[in-house]
Design a protein around this motif. Structure first.
Motif, PDB file in Angstrom:
ATOM      1  N   LYS A 105      -2.362  13.738  -3.353  1.00 16.31           N
ATOM      2  CA  LYS A 105      -3.918  13.292  -3.485  1.00 16.31           C
ATOM      3  C   LYS A 105      -4.443  13.449  -2.074  1.00 16.31           C
ATOM      4  O   LYS A 105      -5.820  13.155  -2.022  1.00 16.31           O
ATOM      5  CB  LYS A 105      -3.978  12.005  -4.195  1.00 16.31           C
ATOM      6  N   VAL A 106      -3.776  13.479  -1.087  1.00 14.69           N
ATOM      7  CA  VAL A 106      -4.565  13.430   0.316  1.00 14.69           C
ATOM      8  C   VAL A 106      -5.056  14.851   0.534  1.00 14.69           C
ATOM      9  O   VAL A 106      -4.308  15.814   0.394  1.00 14.69           O
ATOM     10  CB  VAL A 106      -3.544  13.054   1.412  1.00 14.69           C
ATOM     11  N   ILE A 150      -3.865  12.942   6.779  1.00 18.59           N
ATOM     12  CA  ILE A 150      -3.762  11.466   7.463  1.00 18.59           C
ATOM     13  C   ILE A 150      -2.963  10.774   5.996  1.00 18.59           C
ATOM     14  O   ILE A 150      -3.718  10.543   5.040  1.00 18.59           O
ATOM     15  CB  ILE A 150      -5.035  10.989   7.552  1.00 18.59           C
ATOM     16  N   LEU A 151      -1.744  10.395   6.309  1.00 18.32           N
ATOM     17  CA  LEU A 151      -0.961   9.569   5.301  1.00 18.32           C
ATOM     18  C   LEU A 151      -1.162   8.160   5.490  1.00 18.32           C
ATOM     19  O   LEU A 151      -2.454   7.757   5.857  1.00 18.32           O
ATOM     20  CB  LEU A 151       0.231   9.869   5.296  1.00 18.32           C
ATOM     21  N   MET A 193       0.949  -1.103  -0.020  1.00 18.08           N
ATOM     22  CA  MET A 193      -0.075   0.067   0.015  1.00 18.08           C
ATOM     23  C   MET A 193       0.982   1.145  -0.321  1.00 18.08           C
ATOM     24  O   MET A 193       1.886   1.281   0.703  1.00 18.08           O
ATOM     25  CB  MET A 193      -0.914   0.038   0.954  1.00 18.08           C
ATOM     26  N   TYR A 194       0.408   2.219  -0.789  1.00 15.96           N
ATOM     27  CA  TYR A 194       1.237   3.318  -0.622  1.00 15.96           C
ATOM     28  C   TYR A 194       0.171   4.625  -0.714  1.00 15.96           C
ATOM     29  O   TYR A 194      -0.843   4.373  -1.034  1.00 15.96           O
ATOM     30  CB  TYR A 194       2.052   3.561  -1.865  1.00 15.96           C
ATOM     31  N   THR A 195       0.553   5.861  -0.280  1.00 16.58           N
ATOM     32  CA  THR A 195      -0.159   7.197  -0.391  1.00 16.58           C
ATOM     33  C   THR A 195       0.749   8.208  -1.074  1.00 16.58           C
ATOM     34  O   THR A 195       1.677   8.349  -0.734  1.00 16.58           O
ATOM     35  CB  THR A 195      -0.482   7.592   1.255  1.00 16.58           C
ATOM     36  N   GLU A 196      -0.009   8.831  -1.831  1.00 16.53           N
ATOM     37  CA  GLU A 196       0.535   9.669  -2.709  1.00 16.53           C
ATOM     38  C   GLU A 196       0.003  11.227  -2.063  1.00 16.53           C
ATOM     39  O   GLU A 196      -1.163  11.362  -1.854  1.00 16.53           O
ATOM     40  CB  GLU A 196       0.044   9.899  -4.320  1.00 16.53           C
ATOM     41  N   ASN A 197       1.070  11.727  -1.252  1.00 18.43           N
ATOM     42  CA  ASN A 197       0.789  12.860  -0.378  1.00 18.43           C
ATOM     43  C   ASN A 197      -0.093  13.971  -1.342  1.00 18.43           C
ATOM     44  O   ASN A 197      -1.121  14.734  -0.686  1.00 18.43           O
ATOM     45  CB  ASN A 197       2.228  13.670  -0.273  1.00 18.43           C
TER      46      ASN A 197
END
Length: 109
Positions: free
Chosen positions: A7-8, A21-22, A1-5
């Motif tokens: 797009k948050v 929230i990352l 899983m990853y989070t594109e900052n």
């Protein structure tokens, strides 16, 4: 899983503070905070362990029973569960907070 900052969504917490929230799971959470100079992270406590990392900026870290400490870019701090703590922001600051377990109260807003 990853989070594109990028797009948050940014949550405006008021008083010159925003939060993103990352990545997180039930056991671990990363949160990015942006503070404007003069902002205050009010003293509070929670049952989570926390580590804070100053990505940039300068602040005064306050914890009940400890001497206030000025921290700068690259410094970290640890908060044990239920410790009363807060921050006073001395210049624009970006902070990465890591919690275990995750802060359900942050995602159930």
């Amino acid at each position: 899983m990853y989070t594109e900052n990028a797009k948050v969504p940014t949550q405006d917490l008021g008083g010159g503070t925003t939060r993103k929230i990352l990545s997180y799971s039930e056991n671990l959470m990363t949160v990015e905070l942006h503070f404007e100079k003069g902002a205050v992270g009010a003293r509070h406590s929670h049952p989570h362990e926390q580590i804070g990392y100053l990505v940039s900026g300068r602040l005064i870290y306050q914890e009940e029973g400890c001497q206030d400490k000025e921290l700068r870019t690259g410094d970290t701090y640890y908060v044990k569960p239920n410790a009363v703590h807060g921050v006073q922001i001395l210049e624009d600051t970006v902070l990465l907070d890591i919690f275990t377990p995750m802060r359900k109260d942050f995602v159930e807003i």
